[in-house]
Design an enzyme around this catalytic site. Structure first.
Site, PDB file in Angstrom:
ATOM      1  N   HIS A 359       0.681  -1.207  -0.097  1.00  0.00           N
ATOM      2  CA  HIS A 359      -0.014  -0.077  -0.045  1.00  0.00           C
ATOM      3  C   HIS A 359       0.746   1.598   0.037  1.00  0.00           C
ATOM      4  CE1 HIS A 359      -0.134   1.528   4.359  1.00  0.00           C
ATOM      5  NE2 HIS A 359       0.242   0.197   4.499  1.00  0.00           N
ATOM      6  N   ASP A 369       5.909   2.550   7.336  1.00  0.00           N
ATOM      7  CA  ASP A 369       4.594   2.112   7.149  1.00  0.00           C
ATOM      8  C   ASP A 369       3.815   2.757   6.016  1.00  0.00           C
ATOM      9  OD1 ASP A 369       2.100   0.994   6.882  1.00  0.00           O
ATOM     10  OD2 ASP A 369       1.582   0.942   8.973  1.00  0.00           O
ATOM     11  N   GLU A 406      -5.243   1.486   2.495  1.00  0.00           N
ATOM     12  CA  GLU A 406      -5.088   0.401   3.167  1.00  0.00           C
ATOM     13  C   GLU A 406      -5.220   0.655   4.809  1.00  0.00           C
ATOM     14  OE1 GLU A 406      -2.524  -2.502   5.543  1.00  0.00           O
ATOM     15  OE2 GLU A 406      -2.885  -0.227   5.562  1.00  0.00           O
ATOM     16  N   GLU A 407      -4.961   1.682   5.083  1.00  0.00           N
ATOM     17  CA  GLU A 407      -4.938   2.060   6.650  1.00  0.00           C
ATOM     18  C   GLU A 407      -6.361   2.169   6.985  1.00  0.00           C
ATOM     19  OE1 GLU A 407      -2.459   1.731   8.312  1.00  0.00           O
ATOM     20  OE2 GLU A 407      -0.742   2.493   7.409  1.00  0.00           O
ATOM     21  N   ASP A 434       4.485  -4.636   3.413  1.00  0.00           N
ATOM     22  CA  ASP A 434       3.655  -3.464   4.127  1.00  0.00           C
ATOM     23  C   ASP A 434       4.667  -2.850   4.724  1.00  0.00           C
ATOM     24  OD1 ASP A 434       2.399  -1.665   5.480  1.00  0.00           O
ATOM     25  OD2 ASP A 434       0.545  -2.842   5.661  1.00  0.00           O
ATOM     26  N   HIS A 530       2.435   4.569  13.159  1.00  0.00           N
ATOM     27  CA  HIS A 530       1.427   5.413  12.818  1.00  0.00           C
ATOM     28  C   HIS A 530       1.273   6.689  13.643  1.00  0.00           C
ATOM     29  CE1 HIS A 530      -1.597   1.922  11.391  1.00  0.00           C
ATOM     30  NE2 HIS A 530      -0.411   2.125  10.760  1.00  0.00           N
TER      31      HIS A 530
HETATM   32 ZN   LIG Z   1       0.842  -0.513   6.460  1.00  0.00          ZN
END
Ligand SMILES: [Zn+2]
Length: 711
Positions: A359, A369, A406-407, A434, A530
């Protein structure tokens, strides 16, 4: 999306599984390099040419460009990254298109948390901005305020209960202490399961809101130095993330099973509020800076020892001592997202796709990420481009995919899979990455039939640490075992490849339509998941300063694709698959006996598993020395995985159709094996367990008959 792996748990479940495995499999590794090739010599030369191309420096450039701006799904900056990826695909000679979908996404308008002590005095207002000394990215005004994808909107004030990790057993322990969650706000720490599960159980038990925070014990100073002095989460760092109930179904909440193309009429979308993968309550993520005043003021019984985190005071369960006011205004709209799809048409079997994806959207800058995955994939594509210039063409069609959203719930990949479900019945593999690089330790999960394939790939790629990726992988696993458990698993020279649960884009391919899939990454200490601090500065300081692990991942990811696209015989290992299935059934049987569930006949499933094992042995011989119709052999090999798909799907979640693997309803990330049977046993539902054993037996019979049809 996924990164927070409960490692000790995984290891325990591995040990539990091993306990039921009849005998260790012989290592096939060294002798069978090039398995699936009649003559590996020519292919080995092509692979050497490929491996020479991926460049650490260029991968570093991709990473810097992709992470220059926050690029959450459906934003103008996300569109810019789609165009960058599309240009690189075209430069390499891929037939490229940007594929849009219109999907329901929330973006935050207002997210506010206030806490008041027993006297009514305000003790906290949040969220406070993420901030550390000297980070060059944190002040970007486009950094989105901390929020949860799929959160409900509302305004509630209530007392608080602390629920540890928000696992089913944590909630059950609160119930056992007669702590009622009706009308309460539940405070959970991140870790041990998927955050959507924490909210799911809280909602079921009557809570009106959930606060999710990162305890320093789990990814902060308790683990090591916090950013900017080290890789772990600083005081103000917040883990954003989706709380979608993706264990029900992932993707656009309004269109399970259907692709949300631009021309899909609104009448074909579910009315708002009817989708079962959306929470109905508010959920808000917090840093420990903002969670600490609430936890400190909380009264009620003392928390059990295992529930105590690393903040410097005793935790209590509540309720009492503190009231919290939550405001969440989420702007839900159907928004446009963009997948980027690049194809290289196969010369001999154009209908057999080898799909490789990662992604592109990030909560903020997303260096690890997912941009490390995108940077690695772009250098894999670069390698393919050089081969194309030299005249090489793959036998099967290669499809590279850069997924969006995707998140928020695997949305870009799920919609694409739903659109191409029919064609994907012929796809021979889906390779995912990922969180490609957060450190030096390689890891992989896959369908059992590809575990040996992945080991072989890593034996052909050099590691920046010396030797092969495989050798370093083996070393890091034995270190891990020595550190984590005193009784280490057998010192076999075979690395452990995990099972696929969920939390990334392999889910629709594998668990919805039955494409054999894998997921790879290279891991290390990573406490900024994140948050705004998962950025280029953190990455070069902590994970991979010279981008050598991006280069490694580009080689592994590309080689998976290349070797699968050009093989003569599909290298699926059904002997290992059969071995694992037998172990799953034995473990479920033991569990049912321990639970005193009543009479449950595992006999037919065991007979069918044995039948499948015998068929697998025969087909393995044929794969090694193929004679006759190889197209038919390959078709049979591919259709065997499809045989594990049950058209009716799992009880209460028909979108999940694989009879052997699903994300756990109460774990989310971690795989549940033979999910229909195991979850019925967990629910103490004897009738359902018996019915699901029947479904499993039928699937095993279908798979055995498919393999036997080669005779
Ligand atoms: Zn990810």
């Amino acid at each position: 999306m996924t990164v927070y792996k409960p490692l000790p748990l995984l290891l325990f479940s591995l040990l539990a599984t091993l306990a039921f495995v009849p005998a260790p499999l012989p290592a096939q590794s060294a002798s069978s390099a090039g398995f699936g090739y009649l003559d590996f010599t020519a292919q080995a030369k092509i692979e050497q040419k490929f491996l020479a191309v991926p460049s650490a420096e260029l991968a570093g450039q991709h990473l810097r460009i992709l992470t220059a701006e926050p690029h959450m799904a459906a934003t103008p900056e996300d569109r810019k990254t789609a165009e960058y990826v599309a240009q690189k695909f075209r430069d390499a000679g891929l037939e490229t298109e940007i594929v849009p979908y219109r999907v329901l996404l929330n973006q935050p308008k207002v997210v506010r948390v206030e806490a008041f002590d027993a006297a009514g005095k305000r003790i906290m207002t949040g969220s406070n901005r993420e901030r550390v000394e000297g980070d060059p990215y944190q002040d970007d005004p486009r950094v989105v305020m901390p929020f949860n994808g799929s959160s409900g909107s509302g305004d509630v004030t209530a007392e608080v209960v602390y629920a540890n990790y928000g696992r089913l057993e944590d909630y059950d322990q609160l119930a056992a202490q007669h702590i009622d969650l009706h009308g309460k706000i539940v405070l959970c720490r991140y870790g041990a399961n998927f955050r959507g599960v924490k909210v799911y159980i809280a909602e079921q038990r009557g809570a009106v809101g959930v606060l999710l925070y990162s305890d320093p014990q789990d990814d902060g100073y308790y683990k090591g130095d916090a950013y900017p002095n080290g890789p772990w989460r600083p005081e103000t760092g917040v883990q954003r993330g989706s709380v979608q109930y993706l264990f029900k179904y992932p993707g656009d909440p309004e269109t399970p099973g259907t692709a949300s193309t631009l021309d899909l009429p609104d009448s074909s979308r579910m009315p708002a509020g009817e989708s079962s993968n959306q929470p109905h309550i508010i959920s808000i993520p917090l840093s420990y800076h903002d969670a600490a005043p609430i936890l400190r003021a909380l009264k009620g019984p003392g928390a059990p020892q295992g529930w105590q985190g690393a903040l410097p005071f005793r935790y209590h369960l509540g309720p009492g001592g503190v009231r919290v006011h939550l405001v969440s205004q989420q702007d839900y709209q159907r928004r446009i997202i963009w997948d980027v799809i690049g194809k290289i048409k196969g010369t001999e079997h154009p209908d057999e796709w080898v799909v490789a994806g990662n992604h592109r959207d990030a909560w903020v800058f997303g260096a690890v990420d997912p941009s490390s995955g995108t940077a690695a994939m772009l250098e894999s594509v670069h390698g393919m481009g050089v081969l194309l210039q030299q005249g090489w063409r793959p036998k099967r069609t290669i499809v590279f995919c850069s997924w969006d959203a995707e998140e928020e719930g695997l949305i870009g990949s799920t919609e694409w899979v739903e659109q191409h479900a029919k064609a994907l019945e012929r796809a021979v593999a889906y390779f995912n990455t990922d969180v490609a690089v957060s450190g030096p330790d390689f890891s992989a999960s896959s369908v059992p039939s590809l575990k040996e394939f992945i080991r072989q790939i890593t034996q052909a790629v050099p590691s920046p640490l010396g030797g092969t990726v495989y050798r370093q992988w083996l070393n890091s696993q034995s270190d891990e075992n020595q550190h984590r458990v005193s009784k280490a698993p057998p010192a076999a020279e075979v690395v452990h490849v995990g099972d696929l649960g969920s939390g990334s884009d392999f889910t629709p391919f594998f668990q919805h339509v039955g494409v054999p899939s894998s997921d790879i990454g290279s891991e290390g200490p990573y406490g900024v998941y994140h948050s705004a601090f998962d950025n280029f500065a953190w990455y070069t300081q902590n994970a991979d300063p010279n981008f050598l692990f991006l280069q490694e991942m580009a080689r592994v990811f590309g080689l998976e694709t290349l070797r699968m696209a050009d093989c003569d015989v599909l290298p699926y290992d059904y002997v290992t698959y059969a071995h694992e299935i037998a172990a799953y059934i034995a473990a479920a049987r033991r569990k049912a006996e321990d639970a005193n569930l009543g009479p449950l006949d595992f006999g037919p499933a065991q007979v069918s598993a044995a039948r499948f094992a015998a068929a697998a042995e025969k087909i393995h011989t044929l794969q090694t020395k193929p004679t006759g119709d190889m197209d038919r052999l390959n078709l049979v090999l591919r259709q065997t995985e499809t045989a594990f798909i049950s058209p009716a799907g799992l009880p209460n979640r028909p979108w999940y159709r694989h009879t052997l693997f699903a994300p756990g309803e109460f774990t989310g990330y971690a795989a549940v094996v033979i999910p229909g049977v195991n979850e019925a046993i967990d629910a103490k539902d004897l009738k359902l367990a018996a019915q699901q054993l029947g479904v499993l037996t039928q699937a095993l019979d279908r798979a055995a008959s498919t393999l036997d049809s080669m005779r």
